[in-house]
Write a protein that holds these residues in place. Structure first.
Motif, PDB file in Angstrom:
ATOM      1  N   GLN A  29       3.704   3.028  -6.466  1.00  0.00           N
ATOM      2  CA  GLN A  29       4.958   2.770  -7.162  1.00  0.00           C
ATOM      3  C   GLN A  29       5.688   1.572  -6.547  1.00  0.00           C
ATOM      4  OE1 GLN A  29       6.287   4.218  -9.802  1.00  0.00           O
ATOM      5  NE2 GLN A  29       5.050   6.036 -10.089  1.00  0.00           N
ATOM      6  N   ASP A  30       6.103   0.628  -7.361  1.00  0.00           N
ATOM      7  CA  ASP A  30       6.936  -0.491  -6.920  1.00  0.00           C
ATOM      8  C   ASP A  30       8.322   0.081  -6.618  1.00  0.00           C
ATOM      9  OD1 ASP A  30       8.653  -2.707  -6.782  1.00  0.00           O
ATOM     10  OD2 ASP A  30       7.535  -3.836  -8.292  1.00  0.00           O
ATOM     11  N   PRO A  31       8.780   0.010  -5.366  1.00  0.00           N
ATOM     12  CA  PRO A  31      10.067   0.629  -5.033  1.00  0.00           C
ATOM     13  C   PRO A  31      11.238   0.031  -5.801  1.00  0.00           C
ATOM     14  CG  PRO A  31       9.307  -0.806  -3.255  1.00  0.00           C
ATOM     15  CD  PRO A  31       8.166  -0.658  -4.209  1.00  0.00           C
ATOM     16  N   ARG A  32      11.101  -1.212  -6.211  1.00  0.00           N
ATOM     17  CA  ARG A  32      12.161  -1.840  -7.000  1.00  0.00           C
ATOM     18  C   ARG A  32      12.238  -1.206  -8.381  1.00  0.00           C
ATOM     19  NH1 ARG A  32       9.874  -7.749  -6.505  1.00  0.00           N
ATOM     20  NH2 ARG A  32       8.060  -6.505  -7.073  1.00  0.00           N
ATOM     21  N   ALA A  33      11.070  -0.938  -8.964  1.00  0.00           N
ATOM     22  CA  ALA A  33      11.060  -0.270 -10.274  1.00  0.00           C
ATOM     23  C   ALA A  33      11.595   1.147 -10.168  1.00  0.00           C
ATOM     24  CB  ALA A  33       9.631  -0.258 -10.834  1.00  0.00           C
ATOM     25  N   GLU A  46       0.819  -1.211   0.000  1.00  0.00           N
ATOM     26  CA  GLU A  46       0.000   0.000   0.000  1.00  0.00           C
ATOM     27  C   GLU A  46       0.854   1.263   0.000  1.00  0.00           C
ATOM     28  OE1 GLU A  46      -3.245   0.465  -0.386  1.00  0.00           O
ATOM     29  OE2 GLU A  46      -3.500  -1.687  -0.690  1.00  0.00           O
ATOM     30  N   LYS A  47       1.942   1.225   0.751  1.00  0.00           N
ATOM     31  CA  LYS A  47       2.811   2.396   0.849  1.00  0.00           C
ATOM     32  C   LYS A  47       3.968   2.367  -0.143  1.00  0.00           C
ATOM     33  CE  LYS A  47       1.855   3.096   5.779  1.00  0.00           C
ATOM     34  NZ  LYS A  47       2.435   3.109   7.147  1.00  0.00           N
ATOM     35  N   GLY A  48       4.156   1.224  -0.810  1.00  0.00           N
ATOM     36  CA  GLY A  48       5.256   1.113  -1.758  1.00  0.00           C
ATOM     37  C   GLY A  48       6.608   1.052  -1.073  1.00  0.00           C
TER      38      GLY A  48
END
Length: 362
Positions: A258-262, A22-24
């Motif tokens: 946002q996906d933090p890995r992306a 939820e928080k990315g």
């Protein structure tokens, strides 16, 4: 109440990573994973996940040397590698050779020496098998190169570009660990029986092999290939959306922002865009795709996922699609081992219940 797939069920408490969709947020041992991917080496983050802290310079040098010294396959492992059926998939090759290393030396609880040995030989297994299947001679490991650079070197026989090593390192760090996913759960279940490290890793590799878990980002590469150039981006993406097709590399089951890995991989590829036009195209496609997805599917919160930039990076370093899942496994092995260590430290056998819904005797 039955939760199919155990979704939402807490099966363990862990200090290894936090995954908050939820928080990315993606956190490794108290550090933002996206920052680690941009600033640190593969070896530093492996050490962090296993030892619960970042190494000092002396510890890092010793850890790197430990990995380098274990890269060569034994004659027994080499023979198996060459004798396996030609049609055997790479994930099955890795699973079989790792299983064959499980001598009586591997006892519960698992040790760092055992972990280093397994982590060191997986890149060698992949590179040697791949070259043999291409009809080429395997390349011996280069003891002067670090883990990621040596992997690329063994695959090609050429010294890799620094930009490619940096990009692949970022990808591998961000795929090392991701909470209680299917393969990690499999590893912990096996470890909870006080079975050995090799048995736990073999089970995890088997889970990763399934297309619902370790599926390669080939669809993203097909999308980028189809677009081909910056000039064709918007028209191609619009056509796909109007035809009702899914844009591969966008949306994620866990991350609703946002996906933090992306995010981290985007930053890495932006810094390298001038060195590799493939990165420039990927950055542009992402920008246009996000705009069009909000236009066509408002409120759906479809953001770039890690597979999008994974595809861009794996394509840029000339990694063939058949090696995508095995390269993912190369990094995720580090996370599996961290979870096996954690399970060993505070163990209770994992034994969920099932609900019988069949007929009763009359």
């Amino acid at each position: 109440m039955l939760q199919k797939g155990l979704e939402g069920i807490v099966a363990a408490q862990s200090t290894i990573s936090l995954v908050d969709g939820e928080k990315g947020h993606l956190v490794y041992r108290g550090y933002w994973a996206k920052e680690l991917a941009q600033k640190n080496s593969f070896e530093e983050i492996a050490y962090l996940l296993w030892e619960k802290r970042l190494p000092d310079q002396k510890e890092l040098c010793e850890f790197k040397e430990g990995l380098k010294c274990q890269r060569e396959l034994t004659s027994h492992e080499e023979n198996i590698l060459r004798e396996l059926p030609e049609k055997m998939e790479m994930m099955s090759v890795i699973r079989t050779i790792i299983s064959s290393t499980g001598t009586s030396d591997y006892q519960w609880p698992s040790s760092r020496e055992q972990a280093i040995r397994v982590s060191s030989i997986i890149p060698t297994i992949i590179a040697k098998r791949h070259r043999l299947q291409q009809g080429k001679s395997p390349i011996k490991p280069d003891m002067e190169l670090d883990h990621v650079a040596n992997y690329l070197y063994m695959l090609t026989g050429s010294m890799p570009l620094n930009e490619h090593v940096k990009a692949l390192t970022g990808y591998l760090i961000l795929t090392m660990e991701h909470g209680m996913n299917a393969s990690t759960f499999a590893a912990r279940v096996i470890a909870s029986t006080q079975s050995d490290l090799i048995s736990s890793l073999t089970g995890a590799i088997g889970a990763m092999k399934g297309p619902l878990h370790g599926g390669a980002p080939s669809g993203v590469i097909n999308l980028l290939d189809q677009i081909g150039s910056i000039e064709h981006t918007e028209s191609c993406l619009r056509q796909q959306l109007e035809d009702g097709q899914r844009l591969m590399g966008f949306g994620h089951r866990v991350y609703k922002t946002q996906d933090p890995r992306a995010e981290a991989l985007r930053e890495i590829t932006l810094s390298l865009a001038t060195a590799d036009p493939w990165f420039e195209l990927a950055n542009h496609v992402e920008k246009i795709a996000i705009q069009l997805l909000e236009e066509h599917k408002p409120g759906r919160r479809l953001y770039t996922n890690v597979e999008f930039y994974a595809a861009a990076i794996l394509r840029a370093v000339s990694l063939p699609p058949e090696l995508f899942t095995s390269t993912f496994t190369l990094s995720r092995t580090i996370g599996w081992i961290a979870h096996i260590f954690e399970q060993n430290e505070n163990n209770r056998i994992i034994r969920p219940s099932s609900e019988y819904v069949g007929p009763l005797p009359v």
